[in-house]
Design an enzyme around this catalytic site. Structure first.
Site, short mmCIF file in Angstrom:
data_model
loop_
_atom_site.label_atom_id
_atom_site.label_comp_id
_atom_site.label_asym_id
_atom_site.label_seq_id
_atom_site.Cartn_x
_atom_site.Cartn_y
_atom_site.Cartn_z
N LYS A 15 -36.04 38.50 -42.15
CA LYS A 15 -35.75 37.09 -42.45
C LYS A 15 -35.83 36.19 -41.22
O LYS A 15 -36.41 35.11 -41.28
CB LYS A 15 -34.34 37.02 -43.04
CG LYS A 15 -34.16 36.06 -44.14
CD LYS A 15 -32.95 36.41 -45.02
CE LYS A 15 -31.83 37.14 -44.31
NZ LYS A 15 -30.92 36.25 -43.57
N ARG A 86 -24.32 32.73 -48.87
CA ARG A 86 -23.88 34.12 -48.79
C ARG A 86 -23.17 34.59 -50.05
O ARG A 86 -22.85 35.77 -50.17
CB ARG A 86 -22.90 34.30 -47.63
CG ARG A 86 -23.55 34.35 -46.29
CD ARG A 86 -22.57 34.85 -45.24
NE ARG A 86 -23.10 34.62 -43.91
CZ ARG A 86 -23.99 35.41 -43.32
NH1 ARG A 86 -24.43 36.49 -43.94
NH2 ARG A 86 -24.42 35.12 -42.13
N ARG A 120 -33.41 50.60 -33.73
CA ARG A 120 -33.27 49.72 -32.59
C ARG A 120 -32.67 50.46 -31.40
O ARG A 120 -31.73 51.24 -31.54
CB ARG A 120 -32.35 48.55 -32.97
CG ARG A 120 -32.79 47.24 -32.41
CD ARG A 120 -32.42 46.13 -33.35
NE ARG A 120 -30.98 45.98 -33.41
CZ ARG A 120 -30.32 45.00 -32.79
NH1 ARG A 120 -30.97 44.10 -32.08
NH2 ARG A 120 -29.02 44.92 -32.91
N ARG A 153 -26.94 51.15 -30.24
CA ARG A 153 -25.63 50.49 -30.33
C ARG A 153 -24.88 50.92 -31.57
O ARG A 153 -25.48 51.28 -32.58
CB ARG A 153 -25.83 48.96 -30.36
CG ARG A 153 -26.05 48.40 -28.97
CD ARG A 153 -25.63 46.95 -28.92
NE ARG A 153 -26.63 46.11 -29.58
CZ ARG A 153 -27.15 45.02 -29.04
NH1 ARG A 153 -26.77 44.63 -27.84
NH2 ARG A 153 -28.02 44.31 -29.69
N ARG A 164 -23.34 47.60 -43.87
CA ARG A 164 -23.83 46.21 -43.88
C ARG A 164 -24.66 45.94 -45.13
O ARG A 164 -24.57 44.86 -45.72
CB ARG A 164 -24.71 45.95 -42.64
CG ARG A 164 -23.94 45.82 -41.36
CD ARG A 164 -24.89 45.71 -40.18
NE ARG A 164 -25.66 44.46 -40.20
CZ ARG A 164 -26.74 44.25 -39.43
NH1 ARG A 164 -27.18 45.19 -38.62
NH2 ARG A 164 -27.36 43.10 -39.47
#
Ligand SMILES: [Zn+2]
Length: 207
Positions: A15, A86, A120, A153, A164
């Site tokens: 996004k 949201r 990541r 991380r 999430r």
């Protein structure tokens, strides 16, 4: 006419990347809730300023966020909105205050999202970002820029990624249904390179 575009999609769906490309292509503003709140943190609302909640370490409540986003959108000559709404209340509010000419859902399979989110890697020394699939370092685990160690991380572990995504699905399904009921939602297959996905989005916006 300036475009008024809403982009919906899960964490990892691309996004942010696509919003930036849209803003660039059409010369419209990239509006995110975070930026809008930071830019208008002293704005008085019936409930207080955004700053009063931020300073207290509290979530800025919906009615305040709604007013801030409304102000940001009315200041913009065309926009791509990213990260708002949201939840269903925010979606209904948005439908009342603006006529969107495209509502696009970036559709990416959950397992692909998990792969993207967990791939990541960040340099422990200089903070440079890598991705094991999309932007790998020349030598695995080692920063190209400074030779530092690349780490995963806490936010990017599989457990966190799945949490999430669950939160996103719970909150966003009613938002998606709302715009589908209004007949304005278009789903775009987001499982391709950023350039390919952008071509698909551009087709939607221009047709
Ligand atoms: Zn580094």
């Amino acid at each position: 006419m300036s475009h008024r575009i809403l982009l919906l999609g899960a964490p990892g769906a691309g996004k942010g990347t696509q919003s930036a490309k849209l803003a660039d292509e059409y010369g419209v503003e990239h509006v995110t809730t975070g930026d809008a709140l930071r830019a208008n943190k002293e704005m008085e609302t019936e409930y207080g300023t955004p700053k009063s909640f931020m300073d207290a370490g509290e979530l800025v409540p919906d009615p305040v966020v709604n007013e801030i986003v409304e102000a940001a959108l009315s200041d913009a000559d065309g926009f791509v909105l990213d990260g708002y709404p949201r939840n269903l209340d925010q979606a209904e509010y948005l439908s009342e205050i603006t006529d969107l000419d495209a509502v696009i859902l970036l559709d990416v399979d959950e397992e692909v999202l998990v792969d993207r989110l967990t791939g990541r890697r960040v340099c422990d020394d200089c903070g440079a970002n890598y991705h094991v699939d999309f932007h790998p370092p020349e030598e695995p685990g080692v920063c190209d820029d400074c030779g530092g160690e690349l780490i995963q991380r806490e936010d990017d572990t599989e457990e966190t990624a799945r949490e999430r995504l669950e939160v996103f699905y719970d909150n966003t399904e009613p938002v998606v249904d709302h715009f589908r009921d209004e007949g304005v939602l278009v789903e775009v297959d987001g499982e391709a390179t950023p350039d390919e996905v952008f071509d698909r989005i551009r087709d939607v916006v221009e047709n």
